[in-house]
Design a protein around this motif. Structure first.
Motif, PDB file in Angstrom:
ATOM      1  N   VAL A  45       0.839  -1.195   0.000  1.00 44.04           N
ATOM      2  CA  VAL A  45       0.000   0.000   0.000  1.00 44.04           C
ATOM      3  C   VAL A  45       0.875   1.246   0.000  1.00 44.04           C
ATOM      4  CG1 VAL A  45      -1.734   1.301   1.310  1.00 44.04           C
ATOM      5  CG2 VAL A  45      -1.829  -1.178   1.262  1.00 44.04           C
ATOM      6  N   LEU A  46       0.402   2.272  -0.730  1.00 47.11           N
ATOM      7  CA  LEU A  46       1.030   3.591  -0.716  1.00 47.11           C
ATOM      8  C   LEU A  46       0.013   4.623  -0.256  1.00 47.11           C
ATOM      9  CD1 LEU A  46       2.833   3.627  -4.189  1.00 47.11           C
ATOM     10  CD2 LEU A  46       3.951   3.633  -1.959  1.00 47.11           C
ATOM     11  N   VAL A  47       0.468   5.566   0.548  1.00 46.44           N
ATOM     12  CA  VAL A  47      -0.330   6.753   0.845  1.00 46.44           C
ATOM     13  C   VAL A  47      -0.003   7.722  -0.271  1.00 46.44           C
ATOM     14  CG1 VAL A  47      -0.729   8.683   2.417  1.00 46.44           C
ATOM     15  CG2 VAL A  47      -0.199   6.404   3.337  1.00 46.44           C
ATOM     16  N   GLY A  48      -1.027   8.220  -0.955  1.00 46.70           N
ATOM     17  CA  GLY A  48      -0.758   9.095  -2.082  1.00 46.70           C
ATOM     18  C   GLY A  48      -1.753  10.226  -2.197  1.00 46.70           C
ATOM     19  N   ASN A  49      -1.428  11.121  -3.121  1.00 43.00           N
ATOM     20  CA  ASN A  49      -2.306  12.231  -3.435  1.00 43.00           C
ATOM     21  C   ASN A  49      -1.974  12.686  -4.846  1.00 43.00           C
ATOM     22  OD1 ASN A  49      -4.119  14.346  -3.283  1.00 43.00           O
ATOM     23  ND2 ASN A  49      -3.481  14.916  -1.224  1.00 43.00           N
ATOM     24  N   VAL A  50      -2.978  13.178  -5.550  1.00 44.64           N
ATOM     25  CA  VAL A  50      -2.773  13.711  -6.902  1.00 44.64           C
ATOM     26  C   VAL A  50      -3.374  15.101  -6.932  1.00 44.64           C
ATOM     27  CG1 VAL A  50      -3.217  13.423  -9.361  1.00 44.64           C
ATOM     28  CG2 VAL A  50      -2.855  11.409  -7.924  1.00 44.64           C
ATOM     29  N   LYS A  51      -2.508  16.089  -7.118  1.00 48.66           N
ATOM     30  CA  LYS A  51      -2.927  17.485  -7.195  1.00 48.66           C
ATOM     31  C   LYS A  51      -3.077  17.847  -8.668  1.00 48.66           C
ATOM     32  CE  LYS A  51      -1.163  21.888  -5.425  1.00 48.66           C
ATOM     33  NZ  LYS A  51      -0.006  22.431  -4.681  1.00 48.66           N
ATOM     34  N   LYS A  52      -4.283  18.305  -9.046  1.00 44.95           N
ATOM     35  CA  LYS A  52      -4.550  18.678 -10.435  1.00 44.95           C
ATOM     36  C   LYS A  52      -5.079  20.101 -10.475  1.00 44.95           C
ATOM     37  CE  LYS A  52      -6.151  14.041 -11.638  1.00 44.95           C
ATOM     38  NZ  LYS A  52      -7.321  13.276 -12.039  1.00 44.95           N
ATOM     39  N   SER A  53      -4.547  20.892 -11.389  1.00 43.22           N
ATOM     40  CA  SER A  53      -5.003  22.282 -11.577  1.00 43.22           C
ATOM     41  C   SER A  53      -5.058  23.048 -10.266  1.00 43.22           C
ATOM     42  CB  SER A  53      -6.369  22.296 -12.262  1.00 43.22           C
ATOM     43  OG  SER A  53      -6.298  21.635 -13.498  1.00 43.22           O
ATOM     44  N   GLY A  54      -4.092  22.789  -9.386  1.00 43.82           N
ATOM     45  CA  GLY A  54      -4.017  23.513  -8.129  1.00 43.82           C
ATOM     46  C   GLY A  54      -4.920  23.008  -7.030  1.00 43.82           C
ATOM     47  N   VAL A  55      -5.719  21.978  -7.288  1.00 45.33           N
ATOM     48  CA  VAL A  55      -6.639  21.430  -6.287  1.00 45.33           C
ATOM     49  C   VAL A  55      -5.993  20.212  -5.626  1.00 45.33           C
ATOM     50  CG1 VAL A  55      -8.913  20.403  -5.907  1.00 45.33           C
ATOM     51  CG2 VAL A  55      -8.639  22.256  -7.575  1.00 45.33           C
ATOM     52  N   THR A  56      -5.895  20.260  -4.295  1.00 45.78           N
ATOM     53  CA  THR A  56      -5.294  19.166  -3.540  1.00 45.78           C
ATOM     54  C   THR A  56      -6.366  18.469  -2.715  1.00 45.78           C
ATOM     55  OG1 THR A  56      -3.279  20.480  -3.342  1.00 45.78           O
ATOM     56  CG2 THR A  56      -3.454  18.554  -1.925  1.00 45.78           C
TER      57      THR A  56
END
Length: 177
Positions: free
Chosen positions: A61-72
């Motif tokens: 498992v990975l803890v992740g995040n994807v920020k797109k167009s400045g939205v987190t």
């Protein structure tokens, strides 16, 4: 495409030069000491953040995040279960205490298969998943510096993962810089 003007004495013409857009990998250490891997695609204004891999016997498992167009958005868990035998069909997850987590099946794969004259054929099977975490769930289910989840399958298989809060905090910190 960019255009470059090339001058040759009194002659001028435009030459098209392709601009390459690609993800650039970097590693940033958060203030708590956890290294966060970042894949940046400035052209698309897209950034992927992941903490180190969490491994148990058959779960990664990975803890992740994807920020797109400045939205987190809030961080999520993405992972897979790998095993041999029959399909287990992982389809849900529970937080410690029994609250249901937002479990999303994201795919299944059949890996290498083998057999012998003394055994039935067997294949390596992989089931991929994603677990969305809301800020309220993170706050509610954090105990002793971690969040415990049980990943459950239709065949009654279950496995527990423990996600360090330091990983969630690190991904949040780096993604919100």
């Amino acid at each position: 495409m960019k255009f470059m003007w090339i001058m040759n004495f009194s002659l001028a013409w435009a030459v098209a030069i392709p601009v390459q857009a690609q993800s650039v990998k970097s590693v940033i250490t958060a203030s708590n000491g956890v290294e966060v891997t970042v894949y940046s695609d400035e052209f698309a204004n897209r950034y992927e953040y992941t903490a180190p891999l969490i491994k148990t016997d058959d779960v990664n498992v990975l803890v992740g995040n994807v920020k797109k167009s400045g939205v987190t958005p809030a961080p999520h868990l993405t992972g897979f279960v790998i095993y041999s035998g029959e399909w287990r069909r992982y389809n849900s997850a529970l937080f410690k205490g029994g609250d249901k987590a937002n479990f999303i099946e994201t795919g299944k794969d059949v890996g290498r298969c083998y057999s012998s004259r003394y055994s039935r054929p067997s294949c390596t099977l992989t089931e991929n998943f994603r677990i969305e975490l809301s800020p309220a769930e993170i706050k509610k289910h954090s105990q002793y510096g971690k969040i415990a989840l049980q990943i459950r399958a239709l065949d009654s298989s279950a496995t527990i993962i423990e996600v360090p809060m330091t990983y969630i905090d690190a991904v949040n910190e780096v993604a919100n810089r």
